[in-house]
Every structure is written in C-alpha cells, then in structure tokens.
Design an enzyme around this catalytic site. Sequence first.
Site, PDB file in Angstrom:
ATOM      1  N   ASP A 222       0.823  -1.192   0.000  1.00 14.28           N
ATOM      2  CA  ASP A 222       0.000   0.000   0.000  1.00 14.28           C
ATOM      3  C   ASP A 222       0.871   1.262   0.000  1.00 14.28           C
ATOM      4  OD1 ASP A 222      -2.752   1.148   0.435  1.00 14.28           O
ATOM      5  OD2 ASP A 222      -1.798   1.917   2.247  1.00 14.28           O
ATOM      6  N   GLU A 273      14.895 -15.207   0.060  1.00 12.36           N
ATOM      7  CA  GLU A 273      15.277 -16.245   1.018  1.00 12.36           C
ATOM      8  C   GLU A 273      14.310 -17.433   0.991  1.00 12.36           C
ATOM      9  OE1 GLU A 273      15.207 -14.344   4.793  1.00 12.36           O
ATOM     10  OE2 GLU A 273      16.685 -12.807   4.249  1.00 12.36           O
TER      11      GLU A 273
END
Length: 559
Positions: A222, A273
């Site tokens: 956002d 990751e």
Amino acid sequence: MTSPEIDLADAHTAVPGAEWWRTAVIYQIYPRSFSDSSGDGIGDLPGITSRLDDLKTLGVDALWLSPFQRSPQKDAGYDVADYCDVDPLFGTLADFDRMLAQAHDRGIRIIVDLVPNHSSDQHEWFQEALAAGPGSRERARYLFRDGKGLDGDVPPNNWESVFGGPAWTRVIEADGTLGQWYLHLFDSSQPDFDWSNPEVREEFRRILRFWLDRGVDGFRVDVAHGLIKAEGLPDYAPHPEGGSMGGDEADVPYWGQDGVHEIYRDWHEVLAEYDGDRALCAEAWLPTPDQTALWVRPDEMHQAFNFAYLETGWDAAALRAVIAESLRAYGAVGAPSTWVLSNHDVVRHASRLALTAENPQGHGIGPDSVGKPIPDVGLRRARAATTVMLGLPGSAYLFQGEELGLPEVIDLDDDARQDPTWFRTGGERYGRDGCRVPIPWSSDDPAYGFSPTGASWLPQPAEWATLARDVQAGDEASTLSLYRSLLAARRARHLGEGSLEWLDGFEDQVLAFRNGNVTVVANTGDTPVALPDGIVIAASGPLGQATIPADTAVWLADD
C-alpha cells in the site's frame, strides 16, 4: 468451464522468466465486503474459505486480500494496530492458515496487503511515542516535528491529507500542554512512519518474514511510493483537481522519492530467502509508465499496478497509446505489465467508463454528482474493456464483483457512508464507499447471500438481486459467464505469456491487436464496424451480421 489444477510445487523449480506472477490473473478480495460467515454484517476469513470453489470455477490464479490485520477500522483496516495478527472482525490466525491451505489445495495463491507508510494511532509504537515525549527513541519511529510560530501552533508545513484537511495533528503532551505535531498523509488516526529510522526498516523485515513463514505467496504494498519524504519536508500545494494519490503530478515531496528504491531492494532480498517465486506488487501512483517501471527493476519489486491504464478512457487511440507505452516501459526493465480496471479505491469501471464529467481518483460519485453514468452504456463498455484487458500479455487484476458487472452504488444515504474522505471533506467528496458495498451471491437469500442474518455494513441496493452470482451462473449471456469464458480461453491459449502485434487498417474508433493466435478487436465508437475473418471465441456482447456493434469487443482465432 473450470480451470485446470495448478501445481504450486512447480514454483520451486521455475526458471527466470517463467515465474507465476508474470502472467497471473489476480482477484482482489476486500474482506469486509466479500462473504460474511458469522452474521455480523462484515465479511471474514471463513467466508472467503467457503467461496474458494467459486473462485476456482471463475478461473483466477491468485487472491489479493485487502487488510485483515488487527485494526480499529478507522479506514477499513488500512490503519493497522498489529501487523502480525488477524483482527477479530475477520477471524483468527488459525482461520487464515486454514484459508491459505485450502486455497493452495485448489492451486490458488494468496497475496497479503501490507501497509508500511503508516500505522494506526492505536499501534503500540505510537502509543509509546505519545508517552515518551519529544526527542525520544519512540518518537523517532514516526514523523514528529515542532510547530512554527511563537507558540508552535502552526503546522510544520502546508501539506494536505489525501483524505482532505491538514496532514498534521498536534498532540497533547503527558503534562497536559500542547506539544509537537505528527504527519499523517491520510487520516489523523494513521501516523506516518519515519523510514529513515533503521528500527522501522528492521520491524518490517520481521513482518515480511512472519507472513512468508506462514506460506503466503507475496505482498501488495500500500502507498508504495510514499514511504520516503523529501529532505526538510518542504511546502507543497497540490493541484486542486488532481487525483488524491498524486498520479497526475510530478515532483511531489511525499510521493515517488528516490529513497524508496533502497527499501524495496532490501525487501526483494528477504523474499529471495524463500522458495516459490514470492512476489511484491507496488501501489505506486505515478505520472507515467516510465516512472512506474522504476519500481520493477530486476532487484526491486516484481509488479506495479498500471494506473495509467486504469485511468484511460474508452477511446481506441488513447488505449493503444497507453498499452504501447506500458509494454515498452515495463519490458525495458524485464518486468511484465499489469492491467487493472477496478479496485477498492476507484469508481467501478462499469460506471466509470460512462461518466460524462471529470471525476478525480478518490472523489467518488453520489446522488448530487454531475455527469453520472448511464448504466447500460457503462456495462457494455465494462464488458468490452475487460475483453480487451484479458487479451493482453502480462498479469491482470480483477476486483471482487466486477465479474458480476456490478456498478458503483451511487445512492447511498449520507448517514450510511463510512469513508474518512466523506467526513474530512465535510461531504464535498463522496469517497470510496460506492465500490465497497458487499457483493451478492444469491438473489433470494438475506443480504443476497452475503450474510446469513441479512446484516450488511453498507446497505446493498435492490439491483443486487438481479446481479447475484446464482442468477448469472446459468445464463450464457451474463457477465459472469463472459469472465469465465475469457479466463478459460486466456489460459488455454497462453495469452498471458504472449506478445502483442498491432493490427492496422481499421477505422479510428477501433483498437485491434494480435496475441499469439488470437485477434482482439474492440469498437470504442458509436457505429458498427466490420467483423474481421476468423472464428469467434469470445465476444463482450451480441454481434451484428458480420459487424461489431458500438462498445463491443471480440476475440477471434484461426483455429
């Protein structure tokens, strides 16, 4: 036609350029308005879980959930008090995990809305900042400043809130005296974080990993263009008729600052990751596709909403220009273009495309608006615009209810409205409630199937009975059937991973291109045009005798 199963395990072995998010059709769920299982009139996570089979049948690849985290709900969840828990309105973390697992079982991915520009004023950090006082470590997490004038009673600068009114609020210190001011680009209950503070950056790494560890497939970010503010917080007066999120203005000191890119490069590394091509999508309102493309360079975000496309009117030349610019700009950085026509912040495109007066983003439409849409025209254009959009290469976003042809709800009573924009502008702007009305599932049930008790946090119009999903499901001419057929053909013919070739030789009112073995032709004018040769595989409305009527689009194939 149902979509085939997707093996999410394939994402672990995907090669660069084949990631799922490059071609996905992503369906936005505004949880409070989607499906209410508890009967309190507010949609919830178990309600979403109960509707997953409908979404699988529709044929979407992923769901983006607007905020469901703990919040006082001053801005319908975009004021987050705890980023790592579910608000009781929507259920529990166990409900989220159940929904995620069942979505994955159906081959549907889940994208979580993340709100990093600001928190709720009820967030633990902000409450600590109020108690700690000026110059403290706690206040340094937010943008507190001393006021101007002899008594500090003038705000630090002249910035205005996106929701109307000043962007600064003065606090009362612990000793009862008037004190510093804090910045809130949105409501006063949404204080902005100070992203120059390493502690803020580390906290959001923790938040990302919390949801990634649970198995989410990505984040919609956002106000992704708003985290960094210009050095010194200089005065700035926005254009009075501009969109509230700044997409039509350059050099705004709180939008699109260069420092945001360092943040998203860091987040990119966090997502890397994890297995499974996790994705970041930016809500970044910027003036041009070239500027927006900076958010999706290879080491930053993976997608950015194409607001330039969303804001383009129903005009062949304008559409061709923005499509060409988008493919060029995003392609130059190795990213897919996204395509979007509606979301929870804009007038639904079944109404917006038939407006006859300017309506800047965030202003909304209501009973006294000028240039209100003609419903039949709006629906025809919306169906045709979606037919064009789903024929384009890249990734597409749908907003809940658009597959039913839902229009903007215009005739909401003043006392029913809940958008902060309505209140902060003293009713001068209607805001976004009209696109957020709970959607209809079944015509004869309470709240049209949204809630078992008939409760609804915003009132639903009687028109919803004729637009409910159960009414449309068995009608081959319905908007729902059109969406299902377009999505099935898009997947079967691999249009998301295709390429675009413009077709010339048509009237000026015609948009025509080829993607793979599919020709897309749209008539944006007022008179019929000739239907090209080919097998019609989809059409947004009835075709004439070898003609494409006004406000109609068609897909044709050679085989």
